[in-house]
Scaffold this motif. Structure first.
Motif, short mmCIF file in Angstrom:
data_model
loop_
_atom_site.label_atom_id
_atom_site.label_comp_id
_atom_site.label_asym_id
_atom_site.label_seq_id
_atom_site.Cartn_x
_atom_site.Cartn_y
_atom_site.Cartn_z
N LEU A 297 -25.06 -71.56 8.14
CA LEU A 297 -24.66 -72.77 7.43
C LEU A 297 -23.48 -72.49 6.51
CD1 LEU A 297 -25.08 -75.74 6.70
CD2 LEU A 297 -26.76 -75.00 4.99
N ASP A 298 -23.48 -71.34 5.86
CA ASP A 298 -22.35 -70.97 5.01
C ASP A 298 -21.05 -70.90 5.80
OD1 ASP A 298 -23.97 -70.87 2.77
OD2 ASP A 298 -24.21 -68.68 2.82
N VAL A 299 -21.13 -70.39 7.04
CA VAL A 299 -19.94 -70.35 7.90
C VAL A 299 -19.45 -71.77 8.18
CG1 VAL A 299 -19.08 -69.77 10.20
CG2 VAL A 299 -20.50 -68.12 8.95
N VAL A 300 -20.38 -72.66 8.52
CA VAL A 300 -20.01 -74.05 8.82
C VAL A 300 -19.35 -74.71 7.61
CG1 VAL A 300 -20.95 -76.34 9.34
CG2 VAL A 300 -21.75 -74.35 10.61
N ILE A 301 -19.94 -74.51 6.45
CA ILE A 301 -19.37 -75.10 5.23
C ILE A 301 -18.01 -74.50 4.92
CG2 ILE A 301 -19.69 -75.31 2.72
CD1 ILE A 301 -22.73 -75.46 3.29
N GLY A 302 -17.90 -73.18 5.08
CA GLY A 302 -16.62 -72.52 4.82
C GLY A 302 -15.51 -73.02 5.73
N GLN A 336 -27.64 -79.97 1.65
CA GLN A 336 -27.90 -78.83 2.52
C GLN A 336 -29.39 -78.61 2.78
OE1 GLN A 336 -25.86 -75.34 0.95
NE2 GLN A 336 -24.13 -76.60 0.27
N GLU A 337 -30.23 -79.26 2.00
CA GLU A 337 -31.66 -79.05 2.11
C GLU A 337 -32.17 -79.44 3.50
OE1 GLU A 337 -33.58 -81.06 -1.09
OE2 GLU A 337 -32.54 -79.91 -2.64
N GLY A 338 -32.96 -78.55 4.08
CA GLY A 338 -33.55 -78.81 5.38
C GLY A 338 -32.67 -78.49 6.57
N LEU A 339 -31.43 -78.03 6.31
CA LEU A 339 -30.49 -77.77 7.40
C LEU A 339 -30.50 -76.31 7.85
CD1 LEU A 339 -27.36 -79.87 6.35
CD2 LEU A 339 -29.23 -80.52 7.88
N TYR A 340 -31.28 -75.46 7.17
CA TYR A 340 -31.29 -74.04 7.52
C TYR A 340 -32.68 -73.46 7.32
CZ TYR A 340 -30.98 -73.38 2.46
OH TYR A 340 -31.22 -73.41 1.11
#
Length: 344
Positions: A297-302, A336-340
């Motif tokens: 998820l951090d990659v997607v957000i970045g 972001q809650e529930g997405l990872y």
């Protein structure tokens, strides 16, 4: 040859059901931003986890939305020729412009068998329907070869387009050499579209895109610039879009009690995760696809923050159509809650 930019549409879910309202909104967003066509229930549309009733439901909605506005292709492929024939028949009734037949997966027929026992029967049964072989051996473990594709094109005038997702430029060049100058090659890989359209020995006409789910105008503009030979402008736009191409497969290295493990979040997990984060109808993926890791998820957000900072015009149409504040969505932990997964 006309340029073509199709969107491989996601299938939005609401709870455990197909979200028909979401389907209509996603289709309208694409049409309003000038896309040439919609692909219903391809891999990006999670075709493996739809029942045939749901499959037909999604095709009907997208075909109806596209009517008179853009083209619509329906995924009708299977590893069972009878199923492919039945799905094609339904797609014809729904009023689509073409059907996509992915190479039969798992049972692994030879290229000759794919030609004789799969594509040819469908092409013969539906001579007025455009039949588009979809060649993606990394997913299917099988491959229709250029030589057999050329034999199909020679025998069946309705086999005149291919979705090429081998990632092998030499295979694409062989396809052009075998099938001739009037045959249409479409990229099945966003990141190779530039190269496929500008290589004279491939001469692709466009792309069936994943990234256009969130950036339809930019992808359509890229294809048009390439077709018009405005290469400097095209390269600038391609460079701006490039981070988003990394959403198709997100690879992270995860810590486990037994050491490091590689996690590959494959399409459509990352694109649907981003759509959920941005407040766009998508819903979760269906099992066995699930969620991303925290690192994924951090990659997607970045990736999205990079594009938003450097080229905000790319996602502006999405923000305008769905009335969302992209920066707020990217920076508020609540979304972001529930997405990872919270653990490995």
């Amino acid at each position: 040859m006309d340029s073509m930019c199709y969107t491989a549409m996601v299938t939005p879910f609401l709870g455990d059901a197909v979200d028909e309202k979401g389907l209509s909104r996603l289709a309208d967003f694409q049409i309003q931003n000038g896309i040439d066509g919609l692909l219903a229930v391809g891999t990006t549309g999670e075709s493996p986890t739809l029942t045939w009733q749901e499959h037909h439901q999604v095709v009907q909605v997208y075909a109806q939305q596209a009517k008179g506005k853009c083209r619509c292709i329906a995924g009708a492929g299977s590893n069972n020729t009878k199923e492919a024939l039945a799905a094609t028949g339904h797609a014809v009734e729904a009023g689509v412009d073409g059907v996509l037949l992915v190479d039969p997966y798992y049972n692994g027929p030879s290229s000759m068998e794919i030609r004789k026992e799969y594509i040819a029967p469908v092409a013969a049964a539906f001579p007025d329907m455009t039949i588009i072989p979809y060649i993606i051996p990394g997913r299917t473990g099988a491959q229709l070869l250029p030589e057999d594709l050329a034999l199909l094109a020679k025998s069946y005038p309705n086999v005149n387009v291919v979705k090429e997702a081998t990632g092998n430029l030499d295979n694409m060049r062989r396809t052009r050499a075998c099938c001739g100058p009037d045959f249409t090659i479409l990229s099945g890989d966003d990141g190779l579209t530039d190269q496929m359209m500008t290589d004279p020995d491939i001469a692709a006409a466009g792309v069936i895109s994943v990234v256009s789910n969130i950036a339809p105008k930019a992808m359509k503009d890229l294809v048009q610039l390439l077709a018009d030979k405005k290469l400097d402008q095209a390269r600038q736009l391609a460079e701006a879009l490039k981070p988003l191409f990394g959403l198709v497969t997100v690879v992270t290295h995860e810590k486990t009690p037994y050491g490091e493990a590689v996690c590959r979040a494959r399409n459509p997990l990352a694109i649907k995760t981003l759509m959920q984060l941005l407040g766009v109808p998508a819903g979760p993926c269906r099992a066995p696809l699930g969620k991303m890791s925290r690192a994924g998820l951090d990659v997607v957000i970045g990736i999205t923050k990079t594009v938003q900072a450097n080229s905000p015009e790319i996602l502006a149409p999405l923000a305008d159509y769905f009335n969302v504040d992209i920066d707020a969505r990217l920076n508020d932990q609540r979304f972001q809650e529930g997405l990872y997964y919270t653990d490995y």
